[in-house]
Design an enzyme around this catalytic site. Structure first.
Site, PDB file in Angstrom:
ATOM      1  N   TYR A  24      24.902  15.434   6.128  1.00 24.20           N
ATOM      2  CA  TYR A  24      24.393  13.918   6.162  1.00 24.20           C
ATOM      3  C   TYR A  24      24.541  13.241   5.002  1.00 24.20           C
ATOM      4  CZ  TYR A  24      23.383  15.289  10.933  1.00 24.20           C
ATOM      5  OH  TYR A  24      23.429  15.620  12.296  1.00 24.20           O
ATOM      6  N   HIS A  82      26.140  10.995  22.350  1.00 22.44           N
ATOM      7  CA  HIS A  82      26.798  11.927  23.250  1.00 22.44           C
ATOM      8  C   HIS A  82      25.845  12.070  24.556  1.00 22.44           C
ATOM      9  CE1 HIS A  82      28.274  12.780  19.249  1.00 22.44           C
ATOM     10  NE2 HIS A  82      26.978  13.051  18.969  1.00 22.44           N
ATOM     11  N   ASP A  89      25.234   0.789  28.287  1.00 22.80           N
ATOM     12  CA  ASP A  89      25.026  -0.170  29.232  1.00 22.80           C
ATOM     13  C   ASP A  89      24.554  -1.283  28.575  1.00 22.80           C
ATOM     14  OD1 ASP A  89      26.215   1.311  31.251  1.00 22.80           O
ATOM     15  OD2 ASP A  89      24.337   1.793  32.507  1.00 22.80           O
ATOM     16  N   HIS A 102      29.374   6.945  12.280  1.00 25.88           N
ATOM     17  CA  HIS A 102      28.850   8.183  11.887  1.00 25.88           C
ATOM     18  C   HIS A 102      28.709   8.706  10.496  1.00 25.88           C
ATOM     19  CE1 HIS A 102      27.982   8.596  16.267  1.00 25.88           C
ATOM     20  NE2 HIS A 102      29.117   8.002  16.538  1.00 25.88           N
ATOM     21  N   LEU A 103      28.035   9.117  10.059  1.00 29.12           N
ATOM     22  CA  LEU A 103      27.781   9.968   8.642  1.00 29.12           C
ATOM     23  C   LEU A 103      28.815  10.766   8.531  1.00 29.12           C
ATOM     24  CD1 LEU A 103      24.072   9.502   8.028  1.00 29.12           C
ATOM     25  CD2 LEU A 103      25.746   8.386   6.681  1.00 29.12           C
TER      26      LEU A 103
END
Length: 144
Positions: A24, A82, A89, A102-103
């Site tokens: 990360y 995920h 929703d 996403h890193l």
């Protein structure tokens, strides 16, 4: 009135800088948010960043965005990417355009990370660019 951009950070992103820096990166969430805030000022937009480890709190913040003038959402749902139909929703329900960030490159990771409940309703997906992915998303959001 300046465009209003909301940056949402999901679970465990508060640990950035110490949690698996080889995956990360070494920058903290505070550093990422400070850089985004500076860039937003340069670009002439209003930016609010918010993090929670709790799915329901993220849903509540997304719903609030529909009433507070948010024009665009940048979201790193982290592990909820995920698993969370609720986040999907909520994002679909408010109909505010969003980019999923996403890193790490999800497709270089475990197979369970290869599926996103958000990607097919997102304007776009940025994955694997580290903290630079947030900057790219912000620059796009300003033009969208």
């Amino acid at each position: 009135m300046a465009r209003s951009i909301l940056v949402l950070h999901g679970p465990n992103l508060n640990l950035l800088g110490t949690r698996e820096p080889e995956v990360y990166g070494s920058r903290t969430l505070a550093q990422i948010n400070e850089d985004l805030s500076s860039l937003a000022n340069e670009l002439g937009v209003s930016l609010s960043a918010w993090q929670s480890n709790h799915e329901g709190a993220l849903v509540d913040r997304i719903q609030a965005a529909s009433k507070d003038g948010t024009d665009f959402i940048i979201i790193n749902a982290a592990a909820y990417t995920h698993t969370s139909v609720a986040l999907r929703d909520a994002l679909a329900g408010v109909a505010i355009p969003f980019i999923e960030v996403h890193l790490s490159n999800l497709y270089k990771r475990e197979s369970f990370r290869h599926h996103s409940y958000l990607s097919d309703i997102a304007v776009g997906l940025i994955s694997g660019l580290g903290a630079d992915g947030y900057e790219a998303a912000l620059r796009y959001a300003v033009r969208h």
